[in-house]
Design a protein around this motif. Structure first.
Motif, PDB file in Angstrom:
ATOM      1  N   MET A   1       0.767  -0.996  -0.245  1.00  0.00           N
ATOM      2  CA  MET A   1       0.046   0.364  -0.079  1.00  0.00           C
ATOM      3  C   MET A   1       0.916   0.960   0.010  1.00  0.00           C
ATOM      4  N   ILE A   2       1.716   1.213   0.649  1.00  0.00           N
ATOM      5  CA  ILE A   2       2.328   2.559   0.862  1.00  0.00           C
ATOM      6  C   ILE A   2       3.767   1.775  -0.044  1.00  0.00           C
ATOM      7  N   GLY A   3       3.612   2.379  -1.118  1.00  0.00           N
ATOM      8  CA  GLY A   3       4.601   2.164  -2.811  1.00  0.00           C
ATOM      9  C   GLY A   3       4.802   3.183  -2.897  1.00  0.00           C
ATOM     10  N   ALA A   4       4.681   3.050  -4.801  1.00  0.00           N
ATOM     11  CA  ALA A   4       4.843   4.168  -5.390  1.00  0.00           C
ATOM     12  C   ALA A   4       3.974   5.007  -5.794  1.00  0.00           C
ATOM     13  N   GLY A   5       2.444   4.887  -5.028  1.00  0.00           N
ATOM     14  CA  GLY A   5       1.343   5.319  -5.323  1.00  0.00           C
ATOM     15  C   GLY A   5       1.340   6.950  -3.892  1.00  0.00           C
ATOM     16  N   VAL A   6       2.152   6.730  -3.699  1.00  0.00           N
ATOM     17  CA  VAL A   6       2.317   7.817  -2.009  1.00  0.00           C
ATOM     18  C   VAL A   6       3.072   8.713  -2.915  1.00  0.00           C
ATOM     19  N   PHE A   7       4.217   9.074  -3.721  1.00  0.00           N
ATOM     20  CA  PHE A   7       4.815   9.443  -4.643  1.00  0.00           C
ATOM     21  C   PHE A   7       4.216   9.883  -5.548  1.00  0.00           C
ATOM     22  N   ALA A   8       3.105   9.711  -5.885  1.00  0.00           N
ATOM     23  CA  ALA A   8       2.326  10.117  -7.558  1.00  0.00           C
ATOM     24  C   ALA A   8       1.403   9.880  -7.558  1.00  0.00           C
ATOM     25  N   ALA A   9       0.341   9.597  -6.780  1.00  0.00           N
ATOM     26  CA  ALA A   9      -0.875   9.231  -7.206  1.00  0.00           C
ATOM     27  C   ALA A   9      -1.296  10.822  -6.706  1.00  0.00           C
ATOM     28  N   PHE A  10      -1.007  10.829  -6.339  1.00  0.00           N
ATOM     29  CA  PHE A  10      -1.315  12.488  -5.486  1.00  0.00           C
ATOM     30  C   PHE A  10      -2.119  13.516  -6.137  1.00  0.00           C
ATOM     31  N   THR A  11      -0.935  13.619  -7.994  1.00  0.00           N
ATOM     32  CA  THR A  11      -1.094  14.565  -8.974  1.00  0.00           C
ATOM     33  C   THR A  11      -2.322  14.183  -9.860  1.00  0.00           C
ATOM     34  N   PRO A  12      -2.795  13.620  -9.968  1.00  0.00           N
ATOM     35  CA  PRO A  12      -4.201  12.770 -10.650  1.00  0.00           C
ATOM     36  C   PRO A  12      -5.229  13.060 -10.183  1.00  0.00           C
ATOM     37  N   ALA A  13      -5.287  12.358  -8.794  1.00  0.00           N
ATOM     38  CA  ALA A  13      -6.026  13.070  -7.881  1.00  0.00           C
ATOM     39  C   ALA A  13      -6.414  14.807  -7.754  1.00  0.00           C
ATOM     40  N   ALA A  14      -5.023  15.258  -7.677  1.00  0.00           N
ATOM     41  CA  ALA A  14      -5.693  16.801  -7.312  1.00  0.00           C
ATOM     42  C   ALA A  14      -6.062  17.698  -9.197  1.00  0.00           C
ATOM     43  N   GLN A  15      -5.425  16.789  -9.915  1.00  0.00           N
ATOM     44  CA  GLN A  15      -6.025  16.799 -11.616  1.00  0.00           C
ATOM     45  C   GLN A  15      -7.721  16.714 -11.779  1.00  0.00           C
ATOM     46  N   ALA A  16      -8.135  15.887 -11.050  1.00  0.00           N
ATOM     47  CA  ALA A  16      -9.406  15.295 -10.845  1.00  0.00           C
ATOM     48  C   ALA A  16     -10.564  15.937  -9.339  1.00  0.00           C
ATOM     49  N   ALA A  17      -9.817  16.461  -8.741  1.00  0.00           N
ATOM     50  CA  ALA A  17     -11.015  17.204  -7.996  1.00  0.00           C
ATOM     51  C   ALA A  17     -10.077  18.443  -6.659  1.00  0.00           C
ATOM     52  N   GLY A  18      -8.959  18.800  -7.163  1.00  0.00           N
ATOM     53  CA  GLY A  18      -8.263  19.612  -6.668  1.00  0.00           C
ATOM     54  C   GLY A  18      -8.225  19.587  -5.424  1.00  0.00           C
ATOM     55  N   SER A  19      -8.303  20.629  -4.369  1.00  0.00           N
ATOM     56  CA  SER A  19      -8.626  19.866  -2.938  1.00  0.00           C
ATOM     57  C   SER A  19      -8.944  19.437  -2.534  1.00  0.00           C
ATOM     58  N   GLY A  20     -10.357  18.899  -2.960  1.00  0.00           N
ATOM     59  CA  GLY A  20     -11.381  17.858  -3.788  1.00  0.00           C
ATOM     60  C   GLY A  20     -11.138  16.284  -3.055  1.00  0.00           C
ATOM     61  N   LEU A  21      -9.619  16.160  -3.104  1.00  0.00           N
ATOM     62  CA  LEU A  21      -8.889  15.169  -3.256  1.00  0.00           C
ATOM     63  C   LEU A  21      -9.121  14.179  -1.822  1.00  0.00           C
TER      64      LEU A  21
END
Length: 417
Positions: free
Chosen positions: A24-44
């Motif tokens: 779970m604490i894999g590469a996603g914690v370093f990269a997944a927030f970018t597409p999440a912010a693109q989709a929802a802004g601070s709503g991520l």
């Protein structure tokens, strides 16, 4: 199932939690927030909460099922036992195909951080070969390496968060941005679908059920404990990134944690973050290879994949043929394709996998029931909703791959008949 040679039970509670965290604490914690912010802004942050709740619903289903069926294969076995061969096959097929693609993507992510320009593919293939070799030597070696990687990644994340807050880059007022709901609920749900991908590693504990000591007690406890720790880490990192960069800043960078560290004035810590990202990718890849091998073993035992993949090494007690075959496939994929965009397809397969898990857990009763049925209903509905938010191309590719798997199984059934 007793007619098959069994794997050795060597994993304790700490080992199982570490393997889950490594997933779970894999590469996603370093990269997944970018597409999440693109989709929802601070709503991520709302999307993160939704993803964590969906993961919790699915985790309780997996925990309840794993306690009743403590064998290799995870939801593939649960689906077969509770719903029938076809639902089980679809769950197993989705896991194997989706996570094979995800493994290649993790290897390429590691190489992007660790390899010199032009050497990304050879380094990624070398990483796969190395981790398959570690898994080949036994699950205890896998757990031991996972401990080292998880400790290093958590240390890198701690340094990154400290750099942002102690370096003066954090501005709590920037966290809400234009409002948590500024991008609407569709954007929030899309961010939840992307962030759910990062949570999905807790299933790796269930797929290793045949190698866990005292599985009825250990597996449910470790699944929920690993999920709780991962959710806390993701929440801290998400708030830190928004406080340092703001929603637009997070959305515009492919390395948000590294940029946040530089903004905090601790430039020396940026390489530490890069090392942490590389190790996180290795940790995720290590756990993926282990889980894939066990699910492939279970499918081969039942004849849904070639039976020769069901062999267990007499000395190391691992599904060595399955792991070697999967390692070869992952290396071929790395050599011929760029799988950075495979996360959406992998999410499709994972959500189908958990849909089957929720439906299977819903049928349990009596002493096997540990959690209210409403959690399984909510988990199943959430899986369907999150699939609907994925990019259309990923959904179409996923449907084609599942159709190909169904055709393969039908052909095998006809030959057997």
């Amino acid at each position: 199932m007793s007619t098959h040679p069994e794997l050795a039970r060597r994993l304790g509670t700490v080992d199982a939690v570490v393997i889950g965290l490594g997933s779970m604490i894999g590469a996603g914690v370093f990269a997944a927030f970018t597409p999440a912010a693109q989709a929802a802004g601070s709503g991520l942050l709302v999307g993160l909460a939704v993803a964590a709740f969906v993961a919790y619903c699915n985790a309780t289903s997996s925990a309840q099922l794993a306690a009743a069926y403590p064998t290799s294969g995870g939801t593939y076995i649960y689906g077969r036992e509770r719903l029938g061969p076809w639902p089980g096959f679809l769950a197993g097929w989705g896991f194997v195909v989706g996570k094979t693609a995800s493994s290649a993507a993790m290897a390429m992510t590691f190489a992007a951080y660790a390899a010199p320009p032009g050497w990304e593919r050879p380094v990624a293939i070398a990483a796969v070969v190395l981790l398959v070799a570690v898994n080949y030597r036994g699950v205890s070696r896998t757990a031991g390496l996972a401990r080292i990687i998880v400790a290093a990644v958590l240390a890198a994340l701690t340094i990154a968060v400290a750099a942002v807050w102690a370096g003066g880059a954090a501005s709590p007022g920037d966290v809400p941005g234009g409002g948590l709901l500024a991008h609407g609920w569709y954007g929030i749900l899309q961010s939840a679908g992307l962030l759910f991908f990062a949570f999905a590693g807790y299933a790796r504990i269930a797929t290793l059920g045949e190698e866990v000591k005292d599985p009825r007690r250990t597996i449910p406890r470790t699944i929920l404990l690993a999920l709780a720790i991962a959710a806390a880490v993701y929440a801290i990192v998400g708030v830190t990134l928004l406080a340092a960069l703001g929603p637009d800043g997070v959305a515009s960078t492919s390395a948000p944690l590294a940029d946040a560290v530089v903004a905090g004035g601790w430039a020396w810590a940026a390489p530490v973050v890069r090392v942490g990202a590389a190790l996180a990718s290795l940790g995720a890849l290590l756990a993926l290879v282990a889980g894939l091998g066990r699910t492939t073993l279970a499918m081969a035992r039942e004849g849904d994949l070639p039976h020769w993949l069901a062999a267990i090494h007499p000395r190391f007690q691992v599904p060595h043929r399955a792991e070697l075959a999967l390692g070869a496939v992952i290396c071929v994929i790395i050599a011929v394709a760029d799988l950075r965009g495979a996360i959406a397809f992998s999410s499709f397969g994972v959500l189908v996998y958990y849909l089957v898990a929720n439906l299977a857990a819903f049928t349990q009763s009596g002493a096997d029931r540990r959690y209210p049925k409403v959690l399984q209903v909510l988990g199943a509905l959430a899986c369907v909703v999150l699939v609907a938010t994925l990019p259309l191309a990923a959904v179409l590719v996923g449907l084609v791959i599942f159709a190909a798997g169904a055709a393969y199984r039908m052909a095998r059934l006809r030959r057997r008949a």
